[in-house]
Write an enzyme that holds these catalytic residues in place. Sequence first.
Site, mmCIF file in Angstrom:
data_model
loop_
_atom_site.group_PDB
_atom_site.id
_atom_site.type_symbol
_atom_site.label_atom_id
_atom_site.label_comp_id
_atom_site.label_asym_id
_atom_site.label_seq_id
_atom_site.Cartn_x
_atom_site.Cartn_y
_atom_site.Cartn_z
ATOM 1 N N CYS B 6 -91.834 -24.353 50.401
ATOM 2 C CA CYS B 6 -90.749 -25.225 49.989
ATOM 3 C C CYS B 6 -89.998 -24.618 48.819
ATOM 4 O O CYS B 6 -90.598 -24.201 47.830
ATOM 5 C CB CYS B 6 -91.306 -26.588 49.599
ATOM 6 S SG CYS B 6 -90.133 -27.617 48.735
ATOM 7 N N CYS B 7 -88.675 -24.521 48.946
ATOM 8 C CA CYS B 7 -87.854 -24.172 47.786
ATOM 9 C C CYS B 7 -86.672 -25.124 47.786
ATOM 10 O O CYS B 7 -86.677 -26.105 48.501
ATOM 11 C CB CYS B 7 -87.404 -22.719 47.816
ATOM 12 S SG CYS B 7 -86.205 -22.329 49.082
ATOM 13 N N SER B 8 -85.640 -24.845 47.000
ATOM 14 C CA SER B 8 -84.580 -25.840 46.854
ATOM 15 C C SER B 8 -83.836 -26.086 48.158
ATOM 16 O O SER B 8 -83.690 -27.205 48.597
ATOM 17 C CB SER B 8 -83.627 -25.419 45.766
ATOM 18 O OG SER B 8 -83.085 -24.162 46.085
#
Lengths: 445, 101
Positions: B6-8
């Site tokens: 998960c990242c932005s």
Amino acid sequence: MMNFIERKIMPAAAKIGNQRHLLAIRDALIGMLAITMIGSFAVLINNLGGAIPGYDKLMISLFGKTYKTLGGDIWWGTFAFMTVFLVVGIAYKLAKSYGDDGFEAMLVALASYFVLVPQTAKIEGVKDGVWGLLGVSYTNSTALFTGIVVSIIATEIFVRLAKVKYLVIRLPEGVPPAVSRSFARLFPGMITIFLIGLIGLLFRHATGGEYFNDWLNKVLVTPLTGAADSLGFAVLITTIIQFFWALGLHGSNIVAGITGPLLTNLGNANIDLFAKGVTDLDQYHILAGPFLDVYVNLGGSGATIGLLIGLLIASKKRKQMVALGMPPALFQINEPVIFGMPIVLNPIWIIPFVITPAIMTVTAYLATAWGWVYPVVANVPWVTPPIIGGYLATGGHISGAIMAAVNFAICIVAYFPFVMIQERMDQKKLNEVLKEQQENTVNIS
Amino acid sequence: MNILLCCSAGMSTSLLVTKMEKAAKEKGVDATIWAVSSTEVHEELKKADVLLLGPQVRYMLSDMEKATKEVGIPVAVIDSMAYGLCKGEDVLGQALNLMKR
């Protein structure tokens, strides 16, 4: 230092970045991307004639005199109803964050919003106006902030009431779930709309007949957007975003709940002016829509494409970084550079990383303010490559591409001295190591 | 096994996914690896055996610790150097270690 960040800054970042309402606003805006993009492209296609000579003639010969009709229709369906989408989107996302499934909340919030909108439109020459007409300023981006406020309040009331046990009607088993579910939301929804209506009525009594949207625009939105579209604010948000990134945190994501609606509002106002064919540039905003993406965040936050080019020219050791960082940088993605160099918490790289974007913000802002560069009048995705973004965002004006190119040069020049310093330091370290090795071998022999 | 990153926006992390898939293939590990944005992560959790956060969204960790506890999977922040240099093997190793515990 590390400890201070973990203890003080991380919780602050988490608080802003995870704040329920700001997240709902941000996610709703992201979800509306398809709508804002097609609307913006439609405006762009219709108005390229202002920037490219002969364009109108070509389009007329291809599609006939009414070639702008389709673009106009798309603009109408998207930008003229921006607030409606936002109300629905925020209500859905916010209700979901409370564990609600969001469907009824969305409808209730939209109804609540329309409850507060005047039913009579003022029309020139007609006394008292005409009933049954809805002013576009209650559905387009002029009403964006009202939409945000109403959607949040309505959803907050709704999800709270939906949790009150004795307001929920339970139907006997055997009734289809869909039916029993909408009955479960019956009273909470009714009460929410009733309460919003009551608030609107009391508000009009208190202010002598003023509607909530008009009042909010007067006391909050006009001063706020005025303050937001200023050089000081532009530099401030760029610097805050870079500060977070310098600590390895996603700056633009953290502040998106605040900057998103402000920049969207300013950008949409410009797109509307552009769609109307307004040529007086003083009416346009400067810090609008994708302004920061197309002029400042070249190659990603911090304009790190300047660093990559500096490395490409002067660095021996970091060629691998360039090979890894350049392809995504062409699409404004730079996490490999930020974490790979790493820029994060590096005393040398942090300096140009924070200062360069501020300089680029100033140049682009002033050049637009002085009328040298056409204002940003179109939405482009943030992954649009540098310079192309500047060209498209200004509605196909070459001045936008030149501005981005000038800033591109600035970021290379700004990073270059630091690349040289780093190289010299590396060389010094290498020499020391070699010297030590030599001394060791001498001692052994 | 299912590894969720998960990242932005889910974009920069997707670079890493390809590298990790390659590393998994070489090691003969049967793994499904995918990247999502910070807003979709809640809905994807149920499908995952382990969650790794990009370092730029590590402020989400305390929230995610609560969420992953509910579904009973481990969570950690990806080592930022490994993340930046796209070291798929290292990150895969981090994920495998987490699941062992």
